[in-house]
Design a protein around this motif. Structure first.
Motif, PDB file in Angstrom:
ATOM      1  N   PHE A 160       0.835  -1.194   0.000  1.00  0.00           N
ATOM      2  CA  PHE A 160       0.000   0.000   0.000  1.00  0.00           C
ATOM      3  C   PHE A 160       0.873   1.249   0.000  1.00  0.00           C
ATOM      4  O   PHE A 160       2.018   1.211   0.441  1.00  0.00           O
ATOM      5  CB  PHE A 160      -0.917   0.027   1.237  1.00  0.00           C
ATOM      6  N   GLU A 161       0.326   2.344  -0.501  1.00  0.00           N
ATOM      7  CA  GLU A 161       1.013   3.620  -0.420  1.00  0.00           C
ATOM      8  C   GLU A 161       0.071   4.675   0.148  1.00  0.00           C
ATOM      9  O   GLU A 161      -1.134   4.655  -0.110  1.00  0.00           O
ATOM     10  CB  GLU A 161       1.548   4.056  -1.779  1.00  0.00           C
ATOM     11  N   LYS A 162       0.654   5.584   0.926  1.00  0.00           N
ATOM     12  CA  LYS A 162      -0.145   6.608   1.602  1.00  0.00           C
ATOM     13  C   LYS A 162      -0.477   7.738   0.641  1.00  0.00           C
ATOM     14  O   LYS A 162       0.396   8.253  -0.056  1.00  0.00           O
ATOM     15  CB  LYS A 162       0.604   7.140   2.818  1.00  0.00           C
ATOM     16  N   THR A 163      -1.747   8.127   0.608  1.00  0.00           N
ATOM     17  CA  THR A 163      -2.215   9.226  -0.231  1.00  0.00           C
ATOM     18  C   THR A 163      -2.993  10.207   0.631  1.00  0.00           C
ATOM     19  O   THR A 163      -3.906   9.807   1.356  1.00  0.00           O
ATOM     20  CB  THR A 163      -3.116   8.710  -1.365  1.00  0.00           C
ATOM     21  N   GLU A 164      -2.617  11.470   0.568  1.00  0.00           N
ATOM     22  CA  GLU A 164      -3.321  12.486   1.345  1.00  0.00           C
ATOM     23  C   GLU A 164      -4.547  12.944   0.575  1.00  0.00           C
ATOM     24  O   GLU A 164      -4.453  13.372  -0.573  1.00  0.00           O
ATOM     25  CB  GLU A 164      -2.398  13.686   1.609  1.00  0.00           C
ATOM     26  N   ILE A 165      -5.721  12.857   1.222  1.00  0.00           N
ATOM     27  CA  ILE A 165      -6.950  13.300   0.557  1.00  0.00           C
ATOM     28  C   ILE A 165      -7.452  14.629   1.104  1.00  0.00           C
ATOM     29  O   ILE A 165      -8.185  15.337   0.417  1.00  0.00           O
ATOM     30  CB  ILE A 165      -8.056  12.218   0.643  1.00  0.00           C
ATOM     31  N   ASP A 194      -5.067  10.933   5.643  1.00  0.00           N
ATOM     32  CA  ASP A 194      -4.360  10.088   4.699  1.00  0.00           C
ATOM     33  C   ASP A 194      -5.080   8.762   4.572  1.00  0.00           C
ATOM     34  O   ASP A 194      -5.728   8.297   5.520  1.00  0.00           O
ATOM     35  CB  ASP A 194      -2.926   9.821   5.165  1.00  0.00           C
ATOM     36  N   ILE A 195      -4.956   8.154   3.426  1.00  0.00           N
ATOM     37  CA  ILE A 195      -5.514   6.819   3.239  1.00  0.00           C
ATOM     38  C   ILE A 195      -4.490   5.965   2.525  1.00  0.00           C
ATOM     39  O   ILE A 195      -3.701   6.465   1.704  1.00  0.00           O
ATOM     40  CB  ILE A 195      -6.837   6.860   2.453  1.00  0.00           C
ATOM     41  N   PHE A 196      -4.463   4.690   2.853  1.00  0.00           N
ATOM     42  CA  PHE A 196      -3.536   3.764   2.211  1.00  0.00           C
ATOM     43  C   PHE A 196      -4.261   3.057   1.076  1.00  0.00           C
ATOM     44  O   PHE A 196      -5.244   2.344   1.303  1.00  0.00           O
ATOM     45  CB  PHE A 196      -3.005   2.764   3.235  1.00  0.00           C
ATOM     46  N   LEU A 197      -3.773   3.292  -0.129  1.00  0.00           N
ATOM     47  CA  LEU A 197      -4.376   2.700  -1.318  1.00  0.00           C
ATOM     48  C   LEU A 197      -3.515   1.548  -1.819  1.00  0.00           C
ATOM     49  O   LEU A 197      -2.288   1.610  -1.774  1.00  0.00           O
ATOM     50  CB  LEU A 197      -4.507   3.751  -2.418  1.00  0.00           C
ATOM     51  N   PRO A 198      -4.156   0.468  -2.307  1.00  0.00           N
ATOM     52  CA  PRO A 198      -3.380  -0.638  -2.867  1.00  0.00           C
ATOM     53  C   PRO A 198      -2.518  -0.160  -4.034  1.00  0.00           C
ATOM     54  O   PRO A 198      -2.975   0.628  -4.867  1.00  0.00           O
ATOM     55  CB  PRO A 198      -4.457  -1.616  -3.347  1.00  0.00           C
ATOM     56  N   ILE A 199      -1.286  -0.627  -4.079  1.00  0.00           N
ATOM     57  CA  ILE A 199      -0.393  -0.241  -5.170  1.00  0.00           C
ATOM     58  C   ILE A 199      -0.882  -0.811  -6.487  1.00  0.00           C
ATOM     59  O   ILE A 199      -0.758  -0.185  -7.547  1.00  0.00           O
ATOM     60  CB  ILE A 199       1.042  -0.710  -4.862  1.00  0.00           C
ATOM     61  N   THR A 200      -1.475  -2.001  -6.453  1.00  0.00           N
ATOM     62  CA  THR A 200      -2.043  -2.614  -7.652  1.00  0.00           C
ATOM     63  C   THR A 200      -3.539  -2.816  -7.461  1.00  0.00           C
ATOM     64  O   THR A 200      -4.051  -2.839  -6.337  1.00  0.00           O
ATOM     65  CB  THR A 200      -1.379  -3.967  -7.942  1.00  0.00           C
ATOM     66  N   LEU A 236     -15.318  -0.705   3.398  1.00  0.00           N
ATOM     67  CA  LEU A 236     -15.067   0.457   4.241  1.00  0.00           C
ATOM     68  C   LEU A 236     -13.621   0.398   4.698  1.00  0.00           C
ATOM     69  O   LEU A 236     -13.234  -0.482   5.468  1.00  0.00           O
ATOM     70  CB  LEU A 236     -16.014   0.470   5.442  1.00  0.00           C
ATOM     71  N   SER A 237     -12.810   1.333   4.214  1.00  0.00           N
ATOM     72  CA  SER A 237     -11.370   1.293   4.467  1.00  0.00           C
ATOM     73  C   SER A 237     -10.958   2.102   5.680  1.00  0.00           C
ATOM     74  O   SER A 237     -10.013   1.746   6.378  1.00  0.00           O
ATOM     75  CB  SER A 237     -10.617   1.803   3.235  1.00  0.00           C
ATOM     76  N   GLN A 238     -11.677   3.205   5.947  1.00  0.00           N
ATOM     77  CA  GLN A 238     -11.196   4.108   6.993  1.00  0.00           C
ATOM     78  C   GLN A 238     -12.337   4.984   7.498  1.00  0.00           C
ATOM     79  O   GLN A 238     -13.224   5.366   6.737  1.00  0.00           O
ATOM     80  CB  GLN A 238     -10.089   4.990   6.413  1.00  0.00           C
TER      81      GLN A 238
END
Length: 270
Positions: A160-165, A194-200, A236-238
């Motif tokens: 996962f990679e962190k993405t700021e929303i 921030d949310i962690f999105l799957p890299i793939t 529901l991720s977060q």
């Protein structure tokens, strides 16, 4: 608190319980009430130690939620989870969390075992600014518990990679206000979201503000109002708590009357 955190000291738990609430029973009631306040919907406690007892229950998901709450809201106490040993009254005991000795950046949290639930662990680590928390139970041995927890945390870091929303102090949205000088109150989180999105295999990302409303005036700046729920696909991720970004006073009599009419009409339509 240090002994309870580092060594899972049951006698320390009982001392805290009796000192704060007079008895373990009273303290367990307060623990359950506090659990509901921080969003743990099913965790129920009957003692202060966490030892198996009739009526006591929690879930793996809620243990992970609790870990996140501790890390986010109590940094001065959370640091004890990374302490590898503790000496008191000339007696030294080690922290039984096996992740601390693996040199993987782990700094918490706790292990447990029972006949009904098997071997369990709540682990957490920080890697390049990324915080990962893993919780599991039902493992067959302490060795399997340690290895599977390490694998899960490693997967979390790598996949996962962190993405700021939303940036710090950025307005996330608005909640409707009843009887206020304004019809709505702006909302924000305590920090960046921030949310962690799957890299793939990234799915569609959706977000929604949820709250019990309309919020009754007056509203104080910093008052808890609701939460931002984020889904990745259907999962529901977060869920991030949201707070009033401003103070809203009580409205004039005409404003309050208009709000009452609106609520009446909406009530008929529900």
């Amino acid at each position: 608190i240090q002994g309870v955190t580092v060594q899972a000291a049951n006698d320390g738990c009982i001392i805290i319980a009796e000192g704060m609430s007079g008895s373990e029973d009273n303290f367990a009631v307060q623990m359950t009430e506090r659990a509901r306040q921080i969003g743990l919907k099913t965790s129920t406690f009957v003692n202060s130690t966490g030892l198996p007892a009739d009526g006591q229950q929690t879930t793996v998901r809620e243990l992970a939620q609790l870990a996140l709450h501790l890390w986010r809201d109590y940094p001065d106490f959370y640091r004890y989870y990374a302490q590898k040993d503790f000496t008191w009254n000339k007696i030294s005991q080690r922290n039984r969390n096996p992740l601390l000795a693996m040199d993987i950046g782990a700094d918490g949290l706790a292990v447990g075992a029972s006949e009904a639930a098997g071997f369990g662990i709540v682990g957490s680590l920080s890697h390049n600014g990324t915080r990962v928390i893993a919780a599991m139970s039902g493992l067959a041995s302490d060795k399997e518990r340690a290895e599977e927890a390490r694998k899960l945390l490693d997967w979390g870091v790598r996949s996962f990679e962190k993405t700021e929303i939303f940036a710090r102090d950025e307005v996330v949205g608005e909640a409707q206000v009843f009887g206020g000088a304004k019809s709505g109150v702006t909302l924000k989180a305590k920090g960046p979201i921030d949310i962690f999105l799957p890299i793939t295999n990234r799915d569609k990302l959706t977000a929604r503000i949820v709250y019990d409303g309309p919020v009754a005036a007056p509203v104080e700046e910093g008052q808890p109002v609701g939460a931002l729920r984020v889904w990745i696909g259907d999962t529901l991720s977060q869920e991030t708590p949201l707070f009033a970004a401003e103070s809203i006073g009580v409205g004039t009599l005409p404003q309050r009357a208009l709000d009452a009419v609106k609520e009446l009409v909406i009530g008929w339509l529900r």
